[in-house]
Design a protein around this motif. Structure first.
Motif, PDB file in Angstrom:
ATOM      1  N   VAL A 184       0.833  -1.199   0.000  1.00 21.28           N
ATOM      2  CA  VAL A 184       0.000   0.000   0.000  1.00 21.28           C
ATOM      3  C   VAL A 184       0.870   1.253   0.000  1.00 21.28           C
ATOM      4  CG1 VAL A 184      -1.793   1.290   1.198  1.00 21.28           C
ATOM      5  CG2 VAL A 184      -1.816  -1.223   1.237  1.00 21.28           C
ATOM      6  N   LEU A 185       0.620   2.132  -0.976  1.00 31.38           N
ATOM      7  CA  LEU A 185       1.300   3.417  -1.034  1.00 31.38           C
ATOM      8  C   LEU A 185       0.403   4.492  -0.430  1.00 31.38           C
ATOM      9  CD1 LEU A 185       2.641   1.671  -3.416  1.00 31.38           C
ATOM     10  CD2 LEU A 185       3.365   3.884  -4.324  1.00 31.38           C
ATOM     11  N   ASP A 186       0.998   5.579  -0.029  1.00 28.63           N
ATOM     12  CA  ASP A 186       0.248   6.650   0.621  1.00 28.63           C
ATOM     13  C   ASP A 186      -0.442   7.505  -0.425  1.00 28.63           C
ATOM     14  OD1 ASP A 186      -0.786   8.387   2.453  1.00 28.63           O
ATOM     15  OD2 ASP A 186       1.063   9.531   2.735  1.00 28.63           O
ATOM     16  N   ILE A 187      -1.591   7.021  -0.911  1.00 29.45           N
ATOM     17  CA  ILE A 187      -2.374   7.723  -1.918  1.00 29.45           C
ATOM     18  C   ILE A 187      -3.772   7.959  -1.351  1.00 29.45           C
ATOM     19  CG2 ILE A 187      -3.378   7.579  -4.224  1.00 29.45           C
ATOM     20  CD1 ILE A 187      -0.431   7.915  -4.335  1.00 29.45           C
ATOM     21  N   SER A 188      -4.238   9.187  -1.428  1.00 31.60           N
ATOM     22  CA  SER A 188      -5.573   9.519  -0.931  1.00 31.60           C
ATOM     23  C   SER A 188      -6.385  10.207  -2.029  1.00 31.60           C
ATOM     24  CB  SER A 188      -5.468  10.434   0.300  1.00 31.60           C
ATOM     25  OG  SER A 188      -4.763   9.792   1.340  1.00 31.60           O
ATOM     26  N   PRO A 189      -6.935   9.438  -2.953  1.00 36.14           N
ATOM     27  CA  PRO A 189      -7.724  10.035  -4.040  1.00 36.14           C
ATOM     28  C   PRO A 189      -8.981  10.703  -3.501  1.00 36.14           C
ATOM     29  CG  PRO A 189      -8.009   7.658  -4.002  1.00 36.14           C
ATOM     30  CD  PRO A 189      -6.926   7.964  -3.013  1.00 36.14           C
ATOM     31  N   ALA A 190      -9.338  11.841  -4.080  1.00 33.81           N
ATOM     32  CA  ALA A 190     -10.452  12.619  -3.554  1.00 33.81           C
ATOM     33  C   ALA A 190     -11.721  12.491  -4.387  1.00 33.81           C
ATOM     34  CB  ALA A 190     -10.051  14.090  -3.461  1.00 33.81           C
ATOM     35  N   THR A 191     -11.614  11.976  -5.597  1.00 28.95           N
ATOM     36  CA  THR A 191     -12.773  11.928  -6.479  1.00 28.95           C
ATOM     37  C   THR A 191     -13.262  10.498  -6.672  1.00 28.95           C
ATOM     38  OG1 THR A 191     -11.350  11.807  -8.437  1.00 28.95           O
ATOM     39  CG2 THR A 191     -12.028  13.996  -7.710  1.00 28.95           C
ATOM     40  N   LEU A 192     -14.318  10.354  -7.452  1.00 25.77           N
ATOM     41  CA  LEU A 192     -14.887   9.045  -7.738  1.00 25.77           C
ATOM     42  C   LEU A 192     -13.957   8.229  -8.632  1.00 25.77           C
ATOM     43  CD1 LEU A 192     -18.514  10.330  -8.320  1.00 25.77           C
ATOM     44  CD2 LEU A 192     -17.753   8.934  -6.395  1.00 25.77           C
ATOM     45  N   SER A 193     -14.263   6.942  -8.760  1.00 26.08           N
ATOM     46  CA  SER A 193     -13.332   6.010  -9.391  1.00 26.08           C
ATOM     47  C   SER A 193     -13.394   5.998 -10.918  1.00 26.08           C
ATOM     48  CB  SER A 193     -13.603   4.592  -8.871  1.00 26.08           C
ATOM     49  OG  SER A 193     -12.655   3.676  -9.371  1.00 26.08           O
ATOM     50  N   TYR A 194     -14.617   5.997 -11.479  1.00 20.33           N
ATOM     51  CA  TYR A 194     -14.764   5.818 -12.934  1.00 20.33           C
ATOM     52  C   TYR A 194     -15.088   7.122 -13.620  1.00 20.33           C
ATOM     53  CZ  TYR A 194     -16.313   4.011 -17.425  1.00 20.33           C
ATOM     54  OH  TYR A 194     -16.439   3.768 -18.768  1.00 20.33           O
ATOM     55  N   PRO A 195     -14.351   7.441 -14.683  1.00 19.39           N
ATOM     56  CA  PRO A 195     -13.117   6.790 -15.162  1.00 19.39           C
ATOM     57  C   PRO A 195     -11.892   7.405 -14.479  1.00 19.39           C
ATOM     58  CG  PRO A 195     -13.767   8.494 -16.697  1.00 19.39           C
ATOM     59  CD  PRO A 195     -14.799   8.506 -15.605  1.00 19.39           C
ATOM     60  N   SER A 196     -10.722   6.882 -14.766  1.00 11.33           N
ATOM     61  CA  SER A 196      -9.495   7.440 -14.211  1.00 11.33           C
ATOM     62  C   SER A 196      -9.200   8.791 -14.849  1.00 11.33           C
ATOM     63  CB  SER A 196      -8.323   6.484 -14.465  1.00 11.33           C
ATOM     64  OG  SER A 196      -7.090   7.150 -14.229  1.00 11.33           O
ATOM     65  N   GLY A 197      -9.207   9.852 -14.044  1.00 14.23           N
ATOM     66  CA  GLY A 197      -8.916  11.178 -14.563  1.00 14.23           C
ATOM     67  C   GLY A 197      -7.504  11.302 -15.100  1.00 14.23           C
ATOM     68  N   HIS A 198      -6.565  10.571 -14.496  1.00 14.00           N
ATOM     69  CA  HIS A 198      -5.182  10.579 -14.974  1.00 14.00           C
ATOM     70  C   HIS A 198      -5.105  10.041 -16.403  1.00 14.00           C
ATOM     71  CE1 HIS A 198      -4.607  10.870 -10.652  1.00 14.00           C
ATOM     72  NE2 HIS A 198      -3.331  11.155 -10.832  1.00 14.00           N
ATOM     73  N   VAL A 199      -5.792   8.923 -16.629  1.00  7.06           N
ATOM     74  CA  VAL A 199      -5.774   8.309 -17.961  1.00  7.06           C
ATOM     75  C   VAL A 199      -6.538   9.180 -18.956  1.00  7.06           C
ATOM     76  CG1 VAL A 199      -6.416   6.273 -19.309  1.00  7.06           C
ATOM     77  CG2 VAL A 199      -5.544   5.999 -16.983  1.00  7.06           C
ATOM     78  N   VAL A 200      -7.606   9.809 -18.500  1.00 15.69           N
ATOM     79  CA  VAL A 200      -8.360  10.707 -19.383  1.00 15.69           C
ATOM     80  C   VAL A 200      -7.449  11.818 -19.897  1.00 15.69           C
ATOM     81  CG1 VAL A 200     -10.233  12.392 -19.524  1.00 15.69           C
ATOM     82  CG2 VAL A 200     -10.602  10.233 -18.327  1.00 15.69           C
ATOM     83  N   PHE A 201      -6.688  12.433 -18.994  1.00 15.70           N
ATOM     84  CA  PHE A 201      -5.799  13.512 -19.425  1.00 15.70           C
ATOM     85  C   PHE A 201      -4.738  12.995 -20.384  1.00 15.70           C
ATOM     86  CE2 PHE A 201      -1.819  15.963 -18.729  1.00 15.70           C
ATOM     87  CZ  PHE A 201      -2.218  17.123 -19.400  1.00 15.70           C
ATOM     88  N   ALA A 202      -4.131  11.864 -20.067  1.00 17.21           N
ATOM     89  CA  ALA A 202      -3.093  11.304 -20.940  1.00 17.21           C
ATOM     90  C   ALA A 202      -3.655  11.015 -22.329  1.00 17.21           C
ATOM     91  CB  ALA A 202      -2.519  10.035 -20.318  1.00 17.21           C
ATOM     92  N   ALA A 203      -4.832  10.390 -22.382  1.00 15.34           N
ATOM     93  CA  ALA A 203      -5.438  10.048 -23.673  1.00 15.34           C
ATOM     94  C   ALA A 203      -5.861  11.299 -24.441  1.00 15.34           C
ATOM     95  CB  ALA A 203      -6.647   9.136 -23.453  1.00 15.34           C
ATOM     96  N   ALA A 204      -6.407  12.292 -23.749  1.00 15.43           N
ATOM     97  CA  ALA A 204      -6.816  13.529 -24.410  1.00 15.43           C
ATOM     98  C   ALA A 204      -5.595  14.270 -24.951  1.00 15.43           C
ATOM     99  CB  ALA A 204      -7.580  14.422 -23.428  1.00 15.43           C
ATOM    100  N   LEU A 205      -4.515  14.289 -24.189  1.00  9.05           N
ATOM    101  CA  LEU A 205      -3.296  14.966 -24.626  1.00  9.05           C
ATOM    102  C   LEU A 205      -2.708  14.295 -25.862  1.00  9.05           C
ATOM    103  CD1 LEU A 205      -1.057  17.063 -24.165  1.00  9.05           C
ATOM    104  CD2 LEU A 205       0.038  15.427 -22.608  1.00  9.05           C
TER     105      LEU A 205
END
Length: 221
Positions: free
Chosen positions: A128-149
């Motif tokens: 377990v890494l120290d990650i505290s996501p604040a938003t909902l799960s679907y879809p991954s916002g990180h992947v959305v940005f990468a794909a849009a870029l």
């Protein structure tokens, strides 16, 4: 005398961009609802399997990519992209590319709110890494940005080798981001698939709107 490259506003969006946008967003949202209703479709356990192969180097890479969707980081990336494209395609298309990537990324807020998929539990993770996501799960916002870029960059790239390089390198980048979200255990497998769909859908929609809005400027020139 201005060159065609420096005065062009248009991006290479699909001819039927409205249809493509509707279809892609419909598939994205449908996948989210199906995965939410049928847990087996979410690829439960994929995050734990990816997380099980860990090392300090992989930790560092995943934590670095975790910053990808922070607004300040996104703004910094888009600023760098603008400067690079400024000399390659002119400021108009460079601006359009950044708007397509940034606004395409923001469309994930609508999809997240519509599907409202909670985050997966980290209790099955062995690392377990120290990650505290604040938003909902679907879809991954990180992947959305990468794909849009990547989609936006492909739209502005010249046909042939330049676009092939953008697509190949961009695909590897999107896969790396998708891996990182599973590695830190904050997404289901369908979240990263939906992220790719959402990113492409958002980029196509905004690119089509960009071309529509700037059409009058192109005609007057």
């Amino acid at each position: 005398m201005h060159s065609r490259r420096s005065t062009s506003w248009a991006l290479r969006a699909p001819a039927h961009w409205i249809v493509w946008s509707i279809v892609l967003f419909a598939v994205t949202i449908a996948l989210g609802f199906v995965a939410k209703a049928i847990p087996a479709v979410r690829f439960d356990g994929l995050d734990a399997a990816v997380n099980g192969v860990n090392s300090p180097l992989l930790d560092a890479a995943a934590l670095l990519l975790d910053r990808l969707d922070h607004p300040v980081v996104v703004a910094g990336i888009l600023a760098v992209v603008f400067v690079i494209l400024l000399f390659a395609v002119g400021w108009r298309r460079a601006l359009g590319t950044c708007i397509v990537a940034g606004a395409g990324w923001l469309t994930t807020l609508v999809v997240k709110a519509a599907v409202a998929q909670p985050r997966p539990s980290t209790r099955d993770l062995t690392h377990v890494l120290d990650i505290s996501p604040a938003t909902l799960s679907y879809p991954s916002g990180h992947v959305v940005f990468a794909a849009a870029l990547v989609t936006a960059m492909a739209m502005v790239s010249r046909a042939g080798l330049p676009r092939a390089i953008v697509v190949i390198v961009g695909t590897l980048f999107v896969l790396a981001v998708a891996w990182s979200r599973l590695y830190v255990g904050v997404h289901y497998g369908t979240d990263v698939v939906g992220g790719v769909l959402n990113g492409v859908a958002g980029a196509v929609l905004v690119a089509g709107l960009w071309n529509l809005v700037t059409q009058g400027r192109r005609r007057t020139r």
